[in-house]
Structure formats: structure tokens, C-alpha cells
Design a protein around this motif. Structure first.
Motif, PDB file in Angstrom:
ATOM      1  N   LEU A   1      22.682  13.342 -13.085  1.00 11.15           N
ATOM      2  CA  LEU A   1      21.985  12.121 -13.488  1.00 11.15           C
ATOM      3  C   LEU A   1      22.078  11.838 -14.983  1.00 11.15           C
ATOM      4  N   PRO A   2      21.767  12.771 -15.882  1.00 10.45           N
ATOM      5  CA  PRO A   2      21.935  12.455 -17.314  1.00 10.45           C
ATOM      6  C   PRO A   2      23.377  12.136 -17.677  1.00 10.45           C
ATOM      7  N   SER A   3      24.318  12.852 -17.091  1.00  9.68           N
ATOM      8  CA  SER A   3      25.729  12.595 -17.394  1.00  9.68           C
ATOM      9  C   SER A   3      26.147  11.215 -16.907  1.00  9.68           C
ATOM     10  N   ALA A   4      25.716  10.846 -15.691  1.00  6.59           N
ATOM     11  CA  ALA A   4      26.054   9.526 -15.173  1.00  6.59           C
ATOM     12  C   ALA A   4      25.436   8.422 -16.031  1.00  6.59           C
ATOM     13  N   TYR A   5      24.216   8.615 -16.488  1.00  4.60           N
ATOM     14  CA  TYR A   5      23.573   7.621 -17.352  1.00  4.60           C
ATOM     15  C   TYR A   5      24.351   7.452 -18.654  1.00  4.60           C
ATOM     16  N   ILE A   6      24.773   8.564 -19.257  1.00  3.71           N
ATOM     17  CA  ILE A   6      25.535   8.493 -20.508  1.00  3.71           C
ATOM     18  C   ILE A   6      26.884   7.817 -20.284  1.00  3.71           C
ATOM     19  N   ALA A   7      27.588   8.211 -19.215  1.00  9.78           N
ATOM     20  CA  ALA A   7      28.935   7.669 -18.970  1.00  9.78           C
ATOM     21  C   ALA A   7      28.881   6.173 -18.693  1.00  9.78           C
ATOM     22  N   ILE A   8      27.954   5.743 -17.847  1.00 12.87           N
ATOM     23  CA  ILE A   8      27.885   4.323 -17.483  1.00 12.87           C
ATOM     24  C   ILE A   8      27.441   3.491 -18.668  1.00 12.87           C
ATOM     25  N   LEU A   9      26.461   3.979 -19.419  1.00 13.39           N
ATOM     26  CA  LEU A   9      25.948   3.198 -20.534  1.00 13.39           C
ATOM     27  C   LEU A   9      26.929   3.146 -21.700  1.00 13.39           C
ATOM     28  N   THR A  10      27.809   4.147 -21.814  1.00 17.84           N
ATOM     29  CA  THR A  10      28.738   4.203 -22.944  1.00 17.84           C
ATOM     30  C   THR A  10      30.079   3.571 -22.618  1.00 17.84           C
ATOM     31  N   PHE A  11      30.615   3.811 -21.408  1.00 19.75           N
ATOM     32  CA  PHE A  11      31.979   3.381 -21.093  1.00 19.75           C
ATOM     33  C   PHE A  11      32.060   2.364 -19.953  1.00 19.75           C
ATOM     34  N   HIS A  12      31.086   2.310 -19.085  1.00 19.06           N
ATOM     35  CA  HIS A  12      31.228   1.521 -17.864  1.00 19.06           C
ATOM     36  C   HIS A  12      30.037   0.581 -17.676  1.00 19.06           C
ATOM     37  N   GLN A  13      29.766  -0.249 -18.679  1.00 20.39           N
ATOM     38  CA  GLN A  13      28.628  -1.167 -18.585  1.00 20.39           C
ATOM     39  C   GLN A  13      28.814  -2.196 -17.478  1.00 20.39           C
ATOM     40  N   GLU A  14      30.056  -2.446 -17.077  1.00 20.46           N
ATOM     41  CA  GLU A  14      30.302  -3.443 -16.032  1.00 20.46           C
ATOM     42  C   GLU A  14      29.771  -2.997 -14.674  1.00 20.46           C
ATOM     43  N   MET A  15      29.472  -1.714 -14.514  1.00 13.84           N
ATOM     44  CA  MET A  15      28.934  -1.229 -13.259  1.00 13.84           C
ATOM     45  C   MET A  15      27.433  -1.514 -13.111  1.00 13.84           C
ATOM     46  N   ILE A  16      26.772  -1.903 -14.190  1.00 12.33           N
ATOM     47  CA  ILE A  16      25.332  -2.145 -14.168  1.00 12.33           C
ATOM     48  C   ILE A  16      25.089  -3.621 -13.860  1.00 12.33           C
ATOM     49  N   PRO A  17      24.200  -3.956 -12.939  1.00 15.10           N
ATOM     50  CA  PRO A  17      23.848  -5.376 -12.702  1.00 15.10           C
ATOM     51  C   PRO A  17      23.354  -6.036 -13.984  1.00 15.10           C
ATOM     52  N   THR A  18      23.604  -7.329 -14.088  1.00 10.91           N
ATOM     53  CA  THR A  18      23.304  -8.043 -15.332  1.00 10.91           C
ATOM     54  C   THR A  18      21.834  -7.954 -15.710  1.00 10.91           C
ATOM     55  N   THR A  19      20.948  -8.162 -14.749  1.00 12.62           N
ATOM     56  CA  THR A  19      19.515  -8.123 -15.045  1.00 12.62           C
ATOM     57  C   THR A  19      19.099  -6.743 -15.549  1.00 12.62           C
ATOM     58  N   LEU A  20      19.567  -5.698 -14.880  1.00 10.58           N
ATOM     59  CA  LEU A  20      19.240  -4.347 -15.306  1.00 10.58           C
ATOM     60  C   LEU A  20      19.869  -4.027 -16.657  1.00 10.58           C
ATOM     61  N   LEU A  21      21.082  -4.549 -16.895  1.00 11.70           N
ATOM     62  CA  LEU A  21      21.747  -4.301 -18.171  1.00 11.70           C
ATOM     63  C   LEU A  21      20.974  -4.920 -19.323  1.00 11.70           C
ATOM     64  N   LEU A  22      20.451  -6.131 -19.106  1.00 12.94           N
ATOM     65  CA  LEU A  22      19.652  -6.779 -20.154  1.00 12.94           C
ATOM     66  C   LEU A  22      18.368  -6.003 -20.414  1.00 12.94           C
TER      67      LEU A  22
END
Length: 516
Positions: A327-348
Motif C-alpha cells: 500500500l505505501p509503495s503503490a501510493y508513492i508510485a501512483i502519486l509520483t509517476f502514474h497520476q493518470e490512474m487516479i480519478p479526477t475528483t480524487l486527484l483534486l
């Protein structure tokens, strides 16, 4: 290094080498000489008692024991009173003192003591004294007699603290080897349960028992573990952790290859599966070998509940294993390199919460994980009354203060909290520690390579686990060689009725194959 005299002059202490040589000497018919040798070895030992008396008013004798290890009341009642009595004669009217030809036989016939051992050398006398036995030396006899009258304080059998459960036995091992073996014997009432004794430690001479069921455990595994134990060369063995670190196959692996437990039902279940249990005097934790990764994920309570409930809980346990590791690794990877995987509302929402945070996601997660591990360790070391309160209140206060100060974001607090909760689901503390250690390299790979780094880390972990062995048995293997039954319950807990049916089918197939 202090000077050690080569000769004993003016009552100077003997060198250690001379004392060890003196211990190998045979006892003589001179009582005073034998007593002097033992006194020399136990010089400056105020708890060693030498009680001189006369047997039947005409034979000098000495009984030696260590105060606090021997039962003084039984020595007085069953040894001193009978031997110091007057008027004992045999059927020919001869006093027993004139018939002291075989000391061991005489004591067995005359004294109400259940355990009697011969002691022909000074070393044997020292060994029996260290075990709490009393040693009887008689003038004119070239051998002594060790009397099994040991007694020392021990705590009562209580519920295990580290392995509590809702359903199941409430008994736990204690620090007494004899009591722990009796807990196993009470559950396995078969003479096939073997317990071989081995003494470990140059000075402690710690007694260790290798327990297994003959015909169920593979003889090769028993021989291998005995060989590894006999290679242990330490000054002292105070806990089974000493043995675990030495006999494991891969000492530099974070994954435990030995299971430790303080529950007798877990040890008995392991014995019935063909495993070997190592019981040590002085500790409530016993060792079980060989083990697999799946056995570390199983709880004794899984077999006390219905199979459907146990299966669901076990699958939930494996799910949260991935959460704790990734979980911490996935949070770091998605937030740093793969922001497109996060829904727009959640990303904001996440972006708004991290607006005031000066650190990247990797540094933010690293800080919070280190703080959480420190709080968890502090909660363990503090007294019970304050440990839980400090860990919970500390996490809440520090987390809230960190968010308000803008050092970390609220989503990161949730990620660390979920990771901590997931790590508490493992039934084995050693397995949880392994995942806590691997969490940080996974975070580094995620912060460097993103999801590709996570996949690379998982491949490395699986490759490493596939190469591990526990007593020569593959770490990812479900079965133990030559086990009494083969029940595939790595992920799904097989119902007992189906396990018994499968066991009978396998037995018939084995018999048919043997006939062919």
C-alpha cells in the motif's frame, strides 16, 4: 589478562584448566579427599552445602547439594533421617553399614527416593549438583550416589500472552522443561512421541529436548536437526532465539525459517504433521521445524472454527498481507509517476491536501512509516498499563499535529494507518517483522521506478522465497516430507470430514502401490 598460577600454593585458586582436569578424576575411597576436590571446584560458592553426618553411628558420610535447587525437606526426611537412624539390621542381624558393597543398590533398597544415579567421577558429581540433585558420598566407597531431589520455583501455567485467541485451549508453555514435556504428553498419549535430550552451552549446560513422533516425522529430518544442534558452540544458551539463529538454513533472509510458539496445541498439531519441536529449559517458547510460508500465515484458531469461517478469515489475512507490503509503495508510485490512474475528483482532493506539504510523496511516506514503527516499538517496551495508551494517543496526536503543520497530508496518514492495521493481522510476529522490513525497500523501488519498481520488487521477493529452505524443505512447499496426512489447506481450510476421507483414500493408494 590476569596471571593464573600453575600450582596451588597457600590455598590459591586453581587455574581454569586445572579445575577442568580435576573434574575428570575418579572418586576414591577417601571421603575427605573427594570432598576436598569438590570444595576446590566450588570455591567461593556460598549456596553449595556440604552436610557431614554419620551413617548408623559408625560410617562417615557427606551429602552435598545446592541451596535453592535441591528440596531440603525431602533431603532431611528421606535421606538424613533414615541414614542417621540407629538399630537397622538385616535378617542376619548385621548392620547395613557393613554391607555397603554397591552404593546405588543400597540406596535403592533403603531410601525412599525415586531417582538414583551413579557418580563415579568428580565431573558427574558436578553435573548432578548443577541439575539440583543431591550427591551422597560415603567413606570407603569409590563412587557416589546422586539423588533426584531437585526442586526450584516456577510460575503456574497461564494463557499465552503473544498468541491469544477467542476459541481454543488457554494453556501455555512455561519456563520448566519437564512441565512443557508433560503438556505435550498429555495431548499425545502414545509411546511413539520421542524426546531426545541434548545439553547446549559450555557454562549453562542448557537442557534441550528434540521431540517428534516416530513413524510420522522423517528420520532424515530428525538426524539433520540433531546434527545442527550438536554443532552449537556457545558459552550459554538462554533462549530458543539463540538456537533459531544458528540452525536456520538462511541466516541473512528476512523471512523466518523456524516457527516459535508458546501454545501446546500448536506444537502438538505440528508434531502430528510430521514436524519436529525443540523444547528448551528456561523459556516458554518452543521451536518448530520445518516450516513453510503458509504455516506462518495459519493460526491455531483456524482449526477450531468451521471451515467456511476459517477460509474467509485466511483469505482476508492474505489480502491484508498485500496491503501491508504494497500500500505505501503503490501510493508513492501512483502519486509520483502514474497520476493518470487516479480519478479526477480524487486527484483534486489529494492535490489540495498536499498543497502545503514541502516533501515529495516518498519522503512523506518514509517519515510517517519510521514514526509509526517507533511508536509501535515504544508501546511494546512500555508497561502494559501505559503502552497501549501511549501508542494510540501518540499516533493520533502526532498525526493530527503533522497534518495541521503541513508536514504530511491527510491521505498519507490514512495509508500509514491502514498499513499498520494490516500488519497486526498476521498470527506470527516474526512474519509481520519480515514484511515491515521489506516495506522500506519496496518504497524505495516505487519512488525510483514507479509500478515497474513494485513489480521488480515482488519478483525479487518471490524468487528469494522460492530459493529458501527450512531444514532442507522448500519454503513454498505445502507438505512436510513423510507426514502422516497431506491436507491441502494453504489457502482454503479443508473440512475435517473431507480431510479424513482424503487421508483414507491416500492410505489405500499407498498400500495398493506397495503391493504392486
Amino acid at each position: 589478562m590476569p596471571f593464573l598460577p600453575t600450582r596451588r600454593r597457600n590455598n590459591q585458586p586453581l587455574p581454569i584448566e586445572d579445575k577442568e582436569e580435576e573434574q575428570q578424576e575418579l572418586l576414591t575411597v577417601d571421603l575427605n579427599e573427594n570432598v576436598e576436590k569438590i570444595k576446590t571446584i566450588y570455591q567461593d560458592c556460598m549456596d553449595v552445602v556440604f552436610r557431614k553426618f554419620q551413617m548408623f553411628a559408625d560410617t562417615d558420610a557427606v551429602i552435598i547439594y545446592i541451596n535453592g535447587l535441591a528440596n531440603i525437606e525431602e533431603i532431611h526426611e528421606h535421606v538424613l533421617e533414615p541414614l542417621m537412624g540407629h538399630g537397622w539390621v538385616d535378617e542376619n542381624g548385621m548392620p547395613p553399614a557393613e554391607q555397603l558393597v554397591d552404593m546405588k543398590r543400597f540406596v535403592e533398597q533403603r531410601l525412599p527416593v525415586s531417582k538414583v544415579y551413579r557418580a563415579q567421577t568428580v565431573a558427574q558429581c558436578i553435573e548432578h549438583l548443577a541439575e539440583g540433585n543431591a550427591v551422597l558420598l560415603v567413606d570407603g566407597q569409590s563412587e557416589g550416589v546422586a539423588l533426584g531431589l531437585s526442586k526450584w520455583e516456577k510460575r503456574a501455567i497461564e494463557e499465552p500472552v503473544a498468541e491469544s485467541g477467542i476459541r481454543g485451549p488457554r494453556e501455555g508453555f512455561i519456563e520448566s522443561l519437564e512441565t512443557n514435556l508433560s503438556l505435550l504428553r498429555r495431548r499425545i498419549r502414545s509411546p511413539r512421541l520421542k524426546a531426545k535430550a541434548i545439553a547446549l552451552g559450555k557454562y549453562t549446560k542448557t537442557e534441550v529436548a528434540v521431540c517428534y513422533i516416530e513413524g510420522v516425522a522423517a528420520p532424515a529430518l530428525v538426524a539433520e536437526i540433531e546434527q545442527r544442534l550438536r554443532r552449537v558452540e556457545l558459552d550459554g544458551v538462554l533462549e530458543t532465539g539463540y538456537i533459531e539463529e544458528i540452525i536456520q538454513d538462511h541466516p541473512y533472509s528476512p523471512f523466518p525459517q523456524v516457527l516459535n510458539t508458546e501454545r501446546p496445541d500448536v506444537a502438538v498439531a505440528s508434531l502430528l504433521e510430521g514436524r519436529i519441536v525443540i523444547v528448551q529449559d528456561g523459556t516458554p517458547f518452543v521451536l518448530v521445524m520445518p516450516v513453510s510460508f503458509y504455516s506462518l500465515m495459519q493460526s491455531s484458531e483456524d482449526y477450531y472454527q468451521r471451515s467456511l469461517i476459517s477460509t474467509l478469515i485466511r483469505l482476508l489475512r492474505y489480502l491484508f498481507l498485500l496491503v501491508s507490503l504494497l500500500l505505501p509503495s503503490a501510493y508513492i508510485a501512483i502519486l509520483t509517476f502514474h497520476q493518470e490512474m487516479i480519478p479526477t475528483t480524487l486527484l483534486l482532493t489529494v492535490a489540495a491536501s498536499r498543497e502545503r506539504v514541502p516533501f515529495p510523496a516518498f519522503v512523506e511516506a518514509l517519515i510517517m512509516e519510521i514514526v509509526f514503527e517507533a511508536l509501535r516499538e515504544a508501546g511494546v517496551r512500555l508497561p502494559k498499563q501505559a503502552g497501549a495508551a501511549v501508542s494510540i494517543v501518540g499516533a493520533l496526536v502526532i498525526g493530527q499535529a503533522a497534518v495541521q503543520a503541513g508536514l504530511v497530508s491527510a491521505p498519507m496518514i490514512m495509508v500509514v494507518a491502514l498499513t499498520g492495521i494490516a500488519s497486526f493481522m498476521f498470527p506470527r510476529f516474526t512474519a509481520a517483522i519480515a514484511l515491515r522490513m521489506l516495506r522500506f525497500p519496496m518504497m524505495i523501488l516505487a519512488g525510483s521506478l514507479g509500478l515497474l519498481g513494485i513489480m521488480l520488487g515482488l519478483l525479487l521477493i518471490l524468487t528469494h522465497m522460492a530459493s529458501l529452505r527450512s531444514l532442507g524443505v522448500p519454503y513454498l512447499s505445502v507438505h512436510v516430507p513423510n507426514a502422516g496426512h497431506h491436507m491441502d489447506d494453504a489457502l482454503i481450510r479443508t473440512p475435517w470430514w473431507k480431510a479424513n476421507a482424503d487421508s483414507r483414500v491416500n492410505e489405500r493408494r499407498s498400500q495398493q502401490t506397495a503391493k504392486e
